[in-house]
Design a protein around this motif. Structure first.
Motif, PDB file in Angstrom:
ATOM      1  N   ARG A 101      30.793  42.527  37.103  1.00 17.14           N
ATOM      2  CA  ARG A 101      32.168  42.078  37.379  1.00 17.14           C
ATOM      3  C   ARG A 101      33.065  43.237  37.780  1.00 17.14           C
ATOM      4  NH1 ARG A 101      32.654  37.779  32.444  1.00 17.14           N
ATOM      5  NH2 ARG A 101      31.762  36.006  33.551  1.00 17.14           N
ATOM      6  N   ARG A 102      32.735  44.442  37.305  1.00 15.09           N
ATOM      7  CA  ARG A 102      33.516  45.608  37.712  1.00 15.09           C
ATOM      8  C   ARG A 102      33.380  45.865  39.212  1.00 15.09           C
ATOM      9  NH1 ARG A 102      31.305  49.785  33.672  1.00 15.09           N
ATOM     10  NH2 ARG A 102      31.375  48.240  32.014  1.00 15.09           N
ATOM     11  N   GLU A 103      32.236  45.472  39.778  1.00 12.13           N
ATOM     12  CA  GLU A 103      31.977  45.765  41.193  1.00 12.13           C
ATOM     13  C   GLU A 103      32.380  44.621  42.105  1.00 12.13           C
ATOM     14  OE1 GLU A 103      31.203  48.778  41.633  1.00 12.13           O
ATOM     15  OE2 GLU A 103      30.902  49.069  39.477  1.00 12.13           O
ATOM     16  N   ILE A 104      32.791  43.484  41.512  1.00 17.00           N
ATOM     17  CA  ILE A 104      33.135  42.316  42.310  1.00 17.00           C
ATOM     18  C   ILE A 104      34.586  41.932  42.052  1.00 17.00           C
ATOM     19  CG2 ILE A 104      32.601  39.915  42.812  1.00 17.00           C
ATOM     20  CD1 ILE A 104      29.831  40.324  41.758  1.00 17.00           C
ATOM     21  N   GLY A 105      35.385  41.911  43.102  1.00 15.18           N
ATOM     22  CA  GLY A 105      36.742  41.409  42.949  1.00 15.18           C
ATOM     23  C   GLY A 105      36.780  39.939  43.295  1.00 15.18           C
ATOM     24  N   MET A 106      37.723  39.216  42.675  1.00 23.18           N
ATOM     25  CA  MET A 106      37.790  37.793  43.007  1.00 23.18           C
ATOM     26  C   MET A 106      39.244  37.357  43.189  1.00 23.18           C
ATOM     27  SD  MET A 106      35.793  34.624  41.399  1.00 23.18           S
ATOM     28  CE  MET A 106      35.831  33.032  42.193  1.00 23.18           C
ATOM     29  N   VAL A 107      39.454  36.505  44.187  1.00 15.83           N
ATOM     30  CA  VAL A 107      40.779  35.954  44.465  1.00 15.83           C
ATOM     31  C   VAL A 107      40.667  34.439  44.369  1.00 15.83           C
ATOM     32  CG1 VAL A 107      42.593  35.725  46.209  1.00 15.83           C
ATOM     33  CG2 VAL A 107      41.383  37.899  45.938  1.00 15.83           C
ATOM     34  N   PHE A 108      41.598  33.835  43.605  1.00 13.28           N
ATOM     35  CA  PHE A 108      41.490  32.415  43.279  1.00 13.28           C
ATOM     36  C   PHE A 108      42.480  31.581  44.089  1.00 13.28           C
ATOM     37  CE2 PHE A 108      40.204  34.890  39.645  1.00 13.28           C
ATOM     38  CZ  PHE A 108      39.108  34.225  39.121  1.00 13.28           C
ATOM     39  N   GLN A 109      42.187  30.304  44.179  1.00 12.48           N
ATOM     40  CA  GLN A 109      43.084  29.377  44.863  1.00 12.48           C
ATOM     41  C   GLN A 109      44.476  29.385  44.221  1.00 12.48           C
ATOM     42  OE1 GLN A 109      41.499  25.402  45.066  1.00 12.48           O
ATOM     43  NE2 GLN A 109      43.351  24.563  45.956  1.00 12.48           N
ATOM     44  N   GLN A 110      44.513  29.362  42.891  1.00 17.63           N
ATOM     45  CA  GLN A 110      45.803  29.299  42.183  1.00 17.63           C
ATOM     46  C   GLN A 110      46.340  30.684  41.818  1.00 17.63           C
ATOM     47  OE1 GLN A 110      47.436  26.606  42.025  1.00 17.63           O
ATOM     48  NE2 GLN A 110      45.847  25.157  42.604  1.00 17.63           N
ATOM     49  N   PHE A 111      45.909  31.711  42.463  1.00 13.37           N
ATOM     50  CA  PHE A 111      46.335  33.110  42.278  1.00 13.37           C
ATOM     51  C   PHE A 111      45.940  33.661  40.904  1.00 13.37           C
ATOM     52  CE2 PHE A 111      50.327  31.021  44.162  1.00 13.37           C
ATOM     53  CZ  PHE A 111      49.688  30.776  45.363  1.00 13.37           C
ATOM     54  N   ASN A 112      46.257  32.900  39.830  1.00 13.37           N
ATOM     55  CA  ASN A 112      45.936  33.331  38.469  1.00 13.37           C
ATOM     56  C   ASN A 112      46.445  34.728  38.139  1.00 13.37           C
ATOM     57  OD1 ASN A 112      44.680  30.915  38.209  1.00 13.37           O
ATOM     58  ND2 ASN A 112      42.589  31.707  38.284  1.00 13.37           N
ATOM     59  N   LEU A 113      47.642  35.047  38.629  1.00 12.96           N
ATOM     60  CA  LEU A 113      48.270  36.289  38.175  1.00 12.96           C
ATOM     61  C   LEU A 113      48.693  36.107  36.725  1.00 12.96           C
ATOM     62  CD1 LEU A 113      50.461  37.179  41.276  1.00 12.96           C
ATOM     63  CD2 LEU A 113      48.334  38.262  40.541  1.00 12.96           C
ATOM     64  N   PHE A 114      48.850  37.231  36.006  1.00 13.83           N
ATOM     65  CA  PHE A 114      49.257  37.138  34.608  1.00 13.83           C
ATOM     66  C   PHE A 114      50.780  37.069  34.556  1.00 13.83           C
ATOM     67  CE2 PHE A 114      45.324  39.897  34.501  1.00 13.83           C
ATOM     68  CZ  PHE A 114      44.472  38.830  34.297  1.00 13.83           C
ATOM     69  N   PRO A 115      51.333  35.909  34.179  1.00 15.88           N
ATOM     70  CA  PRO A 115      52.775  35.709  34.344  1.00 15.88           C
ATOM     71  C   PRO A 115      53.628  36.567  33.414  1.00 15.88           C
ATOM     72  CG  PRO A 115      51.794  33.855  33.192  1.00 15.88           C
ATOM     73  CD  PRO A 115      50.660  34.737  33.639  1.00 15.88           C
ATOM     74  N   HIS A 116      53.031  37.078  32.328  1.00 13.48           N
ATOM     75  CA  HIS A 116      53.829  37.858  31.376  1.00 13.48           C
ATOM     76  C   HIS A 116      53.847  39.343  31.744  1.00 13.48           C
ATOM     77  CE1 HIS A 116      49.700  38.228  30.180  1.00 13.48           C
ATOM     78  NE2 HIS A 116      49.970  39.076  29.211  1.00 13.48           N
ATOM     79  N   LEU A 117      53.157  39.717  32.816  1.00 15.88           N
ATOM     80  CA  LEU A 117      53.113  41.120  33.221  1.00 15.88           C
ATOM     81  C   LEU A 117      53.760  41.276  34.599  1.00 15.88           C
ATOM     82  CD1 LEU A 117      49.404  41.960  32.251  1.00 15.88           C
ATOM     83  CD2 LEU A 117      51.450  42.293  30.882  1.00 15.88           C
ATOM     84  N   THR A 118      54.362  42.452  34.829  1.00 16.91           N
ATOM     85  CA  THR A 118      54.928  42.703  36.153  1.00 16.91           C
ATOM     86  C   THR A 118      53.795  42.859  37.163  1.00 16.91           C
ATOM     87  OG1 THR A 118      54.869  45.091  35.881  1.00 16.91           O
ATOM     88  CG2 THR A 118      56.876  43.977  35.164  1.00 16.91           C
ATOM     89  N   VAL A 119      54.173  42.859  38.440  1.00 17.25           N
ATOM     90  CA  VAL A 119      53.201  43.080  39.511  1.00 17.25           C
ATOM     91  C   VAL A 119      52.429  44.374  39.236  1.00 17.25           C
ATOM     92  CG1 VAL A 119      53.035  43.703  41.941  1.00 17.25           C
ATOM     93  CG2 VAL A 119      54.434  41.740  41.236  1.00 17.25           C
ATOM     94  N   MET A 120      53.176  45.453  38.911  1.00 16.88           N
ATOM     95  CA  MET A 120      52.528  46.737  38.652  1.00 16.88           C
ATOM     96  C   MET A 120      51.550  46.620  37.467  1.00 16.88           C
ATOM     97  SD  MET A 120      52.024  49.874  39.297  1.00 16.88           S
ATOM     98  CE  MET A 120      53.200  50.574  40.443  1.00 16.88           C
ATOM     99  N   GLN A 121      51.978  45.958  36.403  1.00 21.19           N
ATOM    100  CA  GLN A 121      51.106  45.822  35.226  1.00 21.19           C
ATOM    101  C   GLN A 121      49.888  44.948  35.526  1.00 21.19           C
ATOM    102  OE1 GLN A 121      54.208  44.371  32.663  1.00 21.19           O
ATOM    103  NE2 GLN A 121      54.314  46.275  31.505  1.00 21.19           N
TER     104      GLN A 121
END
Lengths: 265, 360
Positions: A101-121
């Motif tokens: 998983r460290r070698e594979i990045g993944m981008v999801f349909q629903q973005f799944n960003l962490f809402p409690h963290l800033t973009v930088m975090q």
């Protein structure tokens, strides 16, 4: 199987195909099957992905294409067959899974960003905790990536303050921060308003040109035609047809492929 | 430029909304006297308010608050030795200083925030040692916990109950969702059993049963704290579990895809979001814990309520002023509870305004 493939590989080096000269198989999938309960979502799927190859996966919904790319980083486990990523076989061994998983990045349909963290975090989280980078290094990398996806000014905002297109570009930057060798995209533009699709596709095109190995599940036929080295058409849990975009859009062989293309184009 | 099109307002200059102001008379006619039944209801309610006001004014006109004013120190620190009362005052000052420092410096830097957090975690320990003292010490002579009483005892029970049951509740909630069958079953049994038993029973059980597990005699106050903690943790666990369930699966998948291991996913991604969702419910639980501490009077401890009742017994004259006493006690409990819930509203408002906050 392997011998046959190597032969083909050598053969294409002498030929004119561009992507085949670019390197070895970084992903090997052999006869993979998976069931959800009694329903078989993947039926003996086999394919190989070369380094720096861009593979676009299309097909009707429910055809197993999303499940397929989710088996590559083991968000879904497969029940039969073999998946080898970067020389490591995916099994239940948790150390192998984390290493892959460290070698594979993944981008999801629903973005799944962490809402409690800033973009930088969001972007620095994994480099700090998984790669154990210093904060300076992680933040420098994050700023470089935000520049690359075109939103350097949003670093201190929270995901909820960004548009869908901006969020998805942050998600791409977050995945790239781990410096992965492979990127998986699971319908990255399907949840976006039409006017934001292009900004995300442009970032993906730039990434493909830079030589990233990519597997992209998408309905964006323009992107597939322009960027893909190879297209896999999934239906009923199987790869029904595969080939170059040219083959695929101009001379599809299979009835189901023709039907699908006639509906979508 | 010269062309004029006054009929079409430009998008940037939208019109002001029509005035909504209405006069008092009109407001009353619309809301209080809009129909005959409504008017009758209004008049009847006014009459009830009049009756209530008459009683209250009569009471306050003749009220004698000496039962409160004479016993303020007793209510505050109970039977804590008066010669050592400065220690309770010092504890109070420590908390007040921490509160002010947090209000001033919380936003200023991460270092300041880390320092304040550490101090907040250390303060219960410092205060306990300060109040308890040390055997044989002359500067801080030992004070038996049996002498802790009044508001001091109520606050200590509450603070210890909150700080101990919070982590325990989180662990139980995680345990109940664990993939390990034994952990899951034990957590579930704990939560369901405790939630099925009244607090009074648990307080009695803590008195009778804790000595069975531990050889030496355990202090009665510690036993009460243990009972309250055990009780509150089960409820907190269910609240936290609700928060955990509300976190979308995609959050965990995104973290997994980045290579984070399960403990990191729980502590960095899932828990911070889950706890934020359930802040109101958690504070509600803490407020009821605070009020439930009054039940310790049945195991011979004298909390604020208990010590107040003992004050009544001291002087026969106080017997006639029970209403004043209980009104005062109600006001004290209300002030603390209200402070807790408004603090929670503050945290909520801030985290929703920022889209989230982080301790990272």
């Amino acid at each position: 199987m392997n011998d046959h493939h190597n032969h083909e590989h050598v053969h294409t080096i002498e030929g004119e195909q561009v992507h085949h000269r670019l390197g070895e198989d970084i992903i090997v999938v052999e006869n993979v099957s998976k069931w959800f309960g009694d329903f078989q979502v993947l039926k003996n799927v086999s394919t190989r992905v070369h380094q720096k190859e861009v593979v676009v996966i299309i097909g009707p919904s429910g055809s197993g294409k999303s499940t397929f790319i989710r088996t590559i980083n083991r968000l879904e486990n497969h029940q039969r067959g073999q998946i080898i990523v970067d020389g490591i076989e995916l099994s239940n061994d948790i150390r192998n899974i984390t290493a892959i998983r460290r070698e594979i990045g993944m981008v999801f349909q629903q973005f799944n960003l962490f809402p409690h963290l800033t973009v930088m975090q969001n972007i620095t989280l994994a480099p700090l905790w998984v790669r154990r980078w210093s904060r300076d290094r992680a933040e420098a990398k994050a700023r470089e990536l935000l520049e690359r996806v075109g939103i350097p000014e949003q670093a201190n905002k929270y995901p909820g303050q960004l548009s869908g297109g901006q969020q998805q570009r942050v998600a791409i930057a977050r995945a790239l921060a781990m410096e992965p060798r492979i990127m998986l995209f699971d319908e990255p533009t399907s949840a976006l308003d039409p006017e934001m699709i292009k900004e995300v596709l442009d970032v993906m095109k730039e990434l493909a040109l830079s030589g990233m190995t990519m597997l992209v599940v998408t309905h964006e036929m323009g992107f597939a035609r322009e960027v893909a080295d190879r297209i896999l058409f999934f239906d009923g849990g199987q790869i029904v047809e595969e080939g170059t975009p040219q083959h695929f859009f101009e001379n599809p062989q299979h009835e189901r492929t023709k039907l699908f293309l006639s509906q979508i184009l | 430029m010269a062309l004029q099109s006054p009929a079409v307002p430009s998008p940037s200059s939208s019109e002001a909304p029509p005035p909504t102001e209405v006069g008092l008379i009109r407001w009353m006619r619309e809301n209080l006297f809009s129909s005959i039944p409504n008017s009758l209801l209004t008049l009847f309610t006014l009459y009830l308010i009049y009756l209530l006001a008459r009683v209250l004014i009569g009471f306050f006109a003749t009220a004698d608050w000496s039962v409160v004013t004479h016993n303020l120190t007793l209510f505050a620190i109970g039977q804590y030795p008066r010669s050592e009362a400065w220690r309770t005052l010092a504890s109070l000052i420590l908390v007040v200083v921490l509160l002010i420092a947090s209000a001033l410096f919380w936003r200023s830097s991460t270092t300041a925030r880390r320092f304040l957090l550490t101090m907040w975690f250390l303060s219960p320990i410092i205060i306990t040692l300060l109040l308890l003292g040390f055997k044989g010490s002359t500067a801080l002579p030992y004070v038996r916990t049996q002498l802790w009483s009044g508001l001091l005892l109520t606050i200590m029970l509450t603070v210890v109950g909150i700080t101990a049951s919070f982590p325990l509740g989180i662990l139980l909630a995680l345990g109940r969702r664990s993939n390990l069958p034994i952990v899951k079953v034990l957590s579930t049994i704990y939560i369901e059993v405790i939630r099925g038993v009244p607090l009074i029973t648990i307080l009695f059980m803590a008195q009778v049963m804790l000595p069975l597990f531990v050889e030496q005699k355990i202090d009665v106050v510690i036993r009460a704290m243990a009972g309250i903690t055990i009780f509150s943790a089960a409820y907190l666990a269910e609240i936290v579990r609700g928060g955990l369930q509300a976190i979308p699966k995609g959050q965990v998948e995104a973290a997994e895809a980045l290579g984070l291991n399960p403990p990191l996913i729980t502590s960095l991604i899932v828990l911070p979001q889950a706890l934020r969702i359930v802040i109101p419910a958690i504070v509600g639980q803490f407020i009821s814990l605070f009020k439930d501490t009054t039940l310790v009077s049945i195991i011979t401890l004298l909390d604020l309520l208990g010590i107040a009742e003992s004050a009544l017994a001291q002087d026969p004259a106080f017997q006639f002023h029970k209403p004043e006493l209980y009104l005062f006690l109600a006001a004290v409990y209300f002030v603390f509870s209200y402070a807790m819930s408004s603090a929670a509203r503050g945290i909520e408002a801030r985290s929703s305004r920022m889209g989230g906050t982080s301790l990272l």
